[in-house]
Motif scaffolding. Sequence first.
Motif, PDB file in Angstrom:
ATOM      1  N   GLU A   1      15.767  23.589  68.724  1.00  0.00           N
ATOM      2  CA  GLU A   1      15.293  24.782  68.141  1.00  0.00           C
ATOM      3  C   GLU A   1      15.341  26.107  68.719  1.00  0.00           C
ATOM      4  O   GLU A   1      15.311  26.286  70.142  1.00  0.00           O
ATOM      5  CB  GLU A   1      13.760  24.565  67.840  1.00  0.00           C
ATOM      6  CG  GLU A   1      13.187  25.430  66.981  1.00  0.00           C
ATOM      7  CD  GLU A   1      11.772  25.126  66.693  1.00  0.00           C
ATOM      8  OE1 GLU A   1      11.225  24.322  67.017  1.00  0.00           O
ATOM      9  OE2 GLU A   1      11.017  25.947  65.986  1.00  0.00           O
TER      10      GLU A   1
ATOM     11  N   PHE B   1      14.402  29.900  69.666  1.00  0.00           N
ATOM     12  CA  PHE B   1      13.329  30.777  69.685  1.00  0.00           C
ATOM     13  C   PHE B   1      13.784  32.124  69.817  1.00  0.00           C
ATOM     14  O   PHE B   1      14.915  32.384  70.552  1.00  0.00           O
ATOM     15  CB  PHE B   1      12.050  30.275  70.606  1.00  0.00           C
ATOM     16  CG  PHE B   1      11.789  29.168  70.372  1.00  0.00           C
ATOM     17  CD1 PHE B   1      10.667  28.822  69.794  1.00  0.00           C
ATOM     18  CD2 PHE B   1      12.282  27.955  71.311  1.00  0.00           C
ATOM     19  CE1 PHE B   1      10.084  27.616  69.560  1.00  0.00           C
ATOM     20  CE2 PHE B   1      11.944  26.618  70.863  1.00  0.00           C
ATOM     21  CZ  PHE B   1      10.794  26.346  69.979  1.00  0.00           C
ATOM     22  N   GLU B   2      12.723  33.189  69.405  1.00  0.00           N
ATOM     23  CA  GLU B   2      13.474  34.532  69.659  1.00  0.00           C
ATOM     24  C   GLU B   2      12.517  35.216  70.821  1.00  0.00           C
ATOM     25  O   GLU B   2      11.119  34.907  70.709  1.00  0.00           O
ATOM     26  CB  GLU B   2      13.115  35.381  68.294  1.00  0.00           C
ATOM     27  CG  GLU B   2      13.530  36.683  68.411  1.00  0.00           C
ATOM     28  CD  GLU B   2      13.524  37.531  66.870  1.00  0.00           C
ATOM     29  OE1 GLU B   2      12.351  37.510  66.595  1.00  0.00           O
ATOM     30  OE2 GLU B   2      14.339  38.140  66.642  1.00  0.00           O
TER      31      GLU B   2
END
Lengths: 657, 141
Positions: free
Chosen positions: A463, A465-466
């Motif tokens: 995944e 993520f920012e």
Amino acid sequence: MSEVRIGVYVCHCGKNIGGVINPAKVAEYASTLPNVVVARDYVYMCSSPGQSLIEEDIRKYNLNRVIVAACSPRMHEPTFQGVLKRAGLNPWLLQMVNIREHDTWVHEDTPDKAEEKAKELVAAAVARAAHLYEITTEKFPVIKSAVVIGGGIAGIRASLDLANAGIKVYLIEKKQSIGGKMAQLDKTFPTLDCSQCILTPLMVDVSRHPNIDIYAYSEVVDVSGSAGNFKVKVKLKPTYVDWSKCTGCGTCVEKCPGRAPREFDEGLGVRKAIYFEFAQAVPRRPVIDPKHCLWFTKGICRVCEKVCPVKAIDYGQEERYVELNVGAIIVAIGYELYDLSRLKEYGYGRFKNVISGLQLERLSSADGPTRGKIVRPSDGREPKTVGIVLCAGSRDEKHVRYCCRFGCAAAIKHIYYIKHAIPDAKVLVFYTDVRAFGKGYEEFYQKYRSEDNVFFIRGRPAEIFEDKDGSLIFDVYDSNTGQLINVKADLVVLEGAVVPPKDWEALRRVLKVSCDPGGFALELHPKLRPFETTSDGVFLAGAIQGPKDIPDTVAHAAAAAAAAIGFLAKGYVESVPYLAVVNDEVCSGCGLCVSVCPYDAITIEEREGRRVAKVNSIRCKGCGACAATCPSGAMQQNYFTDTQIISEVVSLAGGAK
Amino acid sequence: MGDQFEPRIVVFACNWCSYAGIDLAGTSRIRYPHNVRIVKVMCSGRVHPEMVLKALREGADGVLITGCHPGDCHYISGNYKTMRRYLLLKKLLKELGLSDRVWLEWVSASEGDRWAKIASAFVEHIRKLGPLRLKEVMEGE
């Protein structure tokens, strides 16, 4: 032709059939069946000696029926019909028996049963063959013109080839300019040619060719008629600009106050509410986007109308329809990119700095939103660490199972874009496999993978993520080293999967073209006839047949054009052999057949004082619905008469005697 | 295993979708039971109910009609005609106690795996029903 004399030919197809069952035994069995004069087996019946064997037997034994037990009739029925023709027999006295696709290829683990099945299938063909009769077809002239649907590089190449061969071409493009996806690319792999420099001259050639009419901002909505004589209904969408008056000066675009995201820049740039698709558009004519035009949305403005020097603006324009009468249709509608927001773990659409490969093309293009400067969409900063993710959605059971065929080479090109623009940038390529299969691709790959600060990591990001500054943080398990790597990247580029265009489903239904498991157009044969379809006169060019890079697309398009030219040059098409035929003496003129015919091919006529059905042989396509409906058996279908089908059914139901 | 009932099944397959789908099962080497015997027609709409009844009368234990998916017919609407005809035929077959022995299934040209699943399921279904023996009964054996 009173006495039925059948020859049965059982093919080994090398080991495909011969490796599972014993074709000699099948032939031996066939020789005991009624009307069979000769039965033989041979290693490759479709080869020259195999064909000669049949041809000689037809003459020697005075055969009037031929049965070939081999592969699917969809493969070699025309081949063996040719043998009959050469030997002076009507081709419809041939009966194929499918003992490969329907038998040995699927029942390999029960060879005894497969052999029994082959015998039964041959026995049923022998029973059916006794009822075959000669069929003659009529010839109808073809209209020497073509519609090409789609104005990308495939449609452009096909149109030019057809037009240069003297064929009138109508090129239908749904956007306002031809050029397609290739026009959006900065450079092309592996030569790094500027995409526009090799494409736009061809676009101009198309627009200037006396044999090509471009229908831009138009869509095919219906197709009727048949091969050689199609009627193609085209919808011309309202542009709100009278293109016959417009000179393409661009004053309206300059003065327009409306703003919208530019589709051509994949949403990264901004355009006006009246706009050209891109600067080099062909035809260079603007359209008004009513969703963003102040006149259409708020009833104010009309600036474009005021500034237009030739009074071309027409807010009241409505959609129009034209009907084109052509002999052939080439489908060249290309592909679409898979909706990357469906790969939820990558955050495309949520995180500004996760972009598609095509968006990177726009950032890198001199005519793009940043004039060729590669920056992060979130803050305009130059990215120093870039992650490139291959197979984003491709080769993935959750998304699409097939390979996009250009993502790897595009990614290598994207390394070049980044390293050329930002020499100190670090590029991390996350791959499953690198498939550099084309001419020059392997060399291209080796050159750019060995650049400084370019790393190939075998693994897909988990995944993404920012971070607060818009950077992207993710873990990747590197399956080459067995290590988990933590990555912080300024920009992530997804080399996305490829799918058929959304409007393909409706189009393929009017064209009667089947699709493959990925939804792309199904070719007539995957190896031998990859640009033809089951609909005669309809040809495929480019990625609508399956994902392709530019060289393959161009080759495929030229092949489709050559096939269409051959089809049109022949000058005629034949009526379908499987025509409906009426027995006048039995027909009561009830008209049930008329009501089920999907082609309005049957009429009820007065003949010798009686009402009887009459079949129009141009219109009839040979579906047999009328024959299945006729209550008296007066309506029959050539090559599929009640007697022929029932004799086959009875034989199969009863098993081998 | 040796004396397992092996049903005899006649399949009608339209040229454009189902026959091509069955061919694809072959090219993809997807195994399915050998009991099915394919009869090609140009369109499933060509299948006259009499052909189905004849198959059962002459020794078939089951009949499977296959065609293009709704909306996909090469001949515009042939499969809709098949569907309507099939529903009427099923009513007749029900009166005769035979409605379980005839199925209508859609198989596209790309559905080789779907075909193999349908063929396996139908063979298994008929195997459970047991032999029909209509021919023997009708001919007084």
